[in-house]
Design an enzyme around this catalytic site. Structure first.
Site, mmCIF file in Angstrom:
data_model
loop_
_atom_site.group_PDB
_atom_site.id
_atom_site.type_symbol
_atom_site.label_atom_id
_atom_site.label_comp_id
_atom_site.label_asym_id
_atom_site.label_seq_id
_atom_site.Cartn_x
_atom_site.Cartn_y
_atom_site.Cartn_z
ATOM 1 N N THR A 68 0.858 -1.177 0.000
ATOM 2 C CA THR A 68 0.000 0.000 0.000
ATOM 3 C C THR A 68 0.900 1.235 0.000
ATOM 4 O O THR A 68 2.125 1.140 -0.084
ATOM 5 C CB THR A 68 -1.014 -0.083 1.170
ATOM 6 O OG1 THR A 68 -1.880 1.040 1.108
ATOM 7 C CG2 THR A 68 -0.353 -0.129 2.528
ATOM 8 N N LYS A 72 4.364 1.429 -3.245
ATOM 9 C CA LYS A 72 4.101 0.686 -4.485
ATOM 10 C C LYS A 72 5.219 0.846 -5.521
ATOM 11 O O LYS A 72 5.489 -0.073 -6.279
ATOM 12 C CB LYS A 72 2.755 1.100 -5.085
ATOM 13 C CG LYS A 72 1.576 0.713 -4.194
ATOM 14 C CD LYS A 72 0.241 1.059 -4.841
ATOM 15 C CE LYS A 72 -0.905 0.765 -3.884
ATOM 16 N NZ LYS A 72 -2.221 0.900 -4.534
#
Ligand code: ATR
Length: 279
Positions: A68, A72
């Protein structure tokens, strides 16, 4: 050599922050439905320590991770093999570790979103006029899966025009779309998606009147914020069908589970569990 190894398949979601993540109950629910016993952890990634955190987790025998914000991009770089979706978004929300030491990167946010609209919201995109607000990472990831549905047109509206140019450059020969800034936004659309981060700060976008066609779907990618300014604007223009990103969250997770286990779990239960009423 590691002090101990995980005895059952072990996964984690990594982020900073990560405490808010809904991934553990989602994957535990999928695994239970499929008859697998898994561990699923939340791992906080101190700034600059993504690779070392993943190295340690892999050394214990972990099978994969979800990623998350804001990690990323780090996950994309960490991987040794990357899917086209990961490549285009330069970001990965899912890694798979295989026994040969390969780290496979995927990005399922785009397919998850399109699947949610088409299947869960019963809105085929073929022949539809689709408008996307925002030209950041979320939009980069969704354009290819959207194009695959063969909409009549794709329009991307963004404040910063240089970002739109960069998007055209990135996707040339892959996705054809029109673009504009907010003052030039006009026309009627069957599906309007808010892929800006404006909703996170509850900021309204400068949308013109009559943006939504009859029976249009207004889709907010953000999840769990109730009726965001965008969804309220849509309702004020008479839109009856409004949705947030809860189904996208569930569908991208189902894709990740499929990536790891080769079978796609049903998502209804997870969607029911995570839905925050839109009011
Ligand atoms: P993400 O990866 O979540 O897409 P991002 O890459 O930072 O995040 O992109 C955020 C998007 O939200 C951008 O398209 C941004 O518009 P600009 O490129 O013009 O900055 C958009 N955005 C954020 N706040 C906004 C606002 N108040 N009004 C309009 N667009 C906004």
């Amino acid at each position: 050599k590691a002090f101990f190894m995980f005895a059952i398949d072990t996964y984690a979601v990594l982020g900073n922050p990560v405490a808010h993540s809904k991934s553990p109950p989602i994957y535990l629910s999928f695994a239970q439905a499929a008859g697998y016993e898994i561990n699923y952890l939340k791992l906080f990634v101190p700034t600059g320590e993504f690779a070392s955190t993943v190295d340690k987790f892999r050394a214990l025998g972990a099978k994969g991770i979800n990623i998350t914000l804001p990690c990323k991009g780090d996950a994309y770089h960490y991987a040794t093999v990357r899917s086209e979706a990961a490549e285009i978004s330069q970001a990965s929300n899912c890694l798979k570790f295989t026994a040969d030491g390969v780290v496979h990167a995927e990005n399922f946010d785009g397919v998850g979103l399109i699947r949610d609209i088409v299947h869960n919201h019963h809105t085929p995109l073929t022949g539809k006029r689709v408008l996307i607000l925002g030209a950041g990472g979320a939009t980069r990831g969704l354009l290819m899966p959207l194009q695959a549905e063969q909409p009549a047109s794709i329009t991307v509206c963004n404040r910063d025009q240089s970002r739109l140019m960069a998007l055209h450059e990135l996707l040339k020969n892959k996705v054809a779309f029109d673009s504009c800034d907010y003052p030039h936004l006009k026309g009627e659309y069957d599906v309007v998606m808010n892929a800006t981060s404006a909703s996170l700060s509850q900021v309204a976008l400068p949308l013109p009147d009559k943006l939504f066609a009859k029976d249009a779907l207004a889709y907010e990618l953000v999840y769990g914020k109730g009726l965001t300014p965008f969804l309220k604007q849509a309702q004020a223009q008479g839109v009856k069908r409004v949705a947030d990103g809860v189904g996208m969250l569930a569908e991208q997770a189902a894709e990740a589970f499929h990536f790891w286990y080769g079978q796609r779990p049903p998502t209804q239960e997870v969607i029911r569990m995570l839905t925050v009423p839109l009011r």
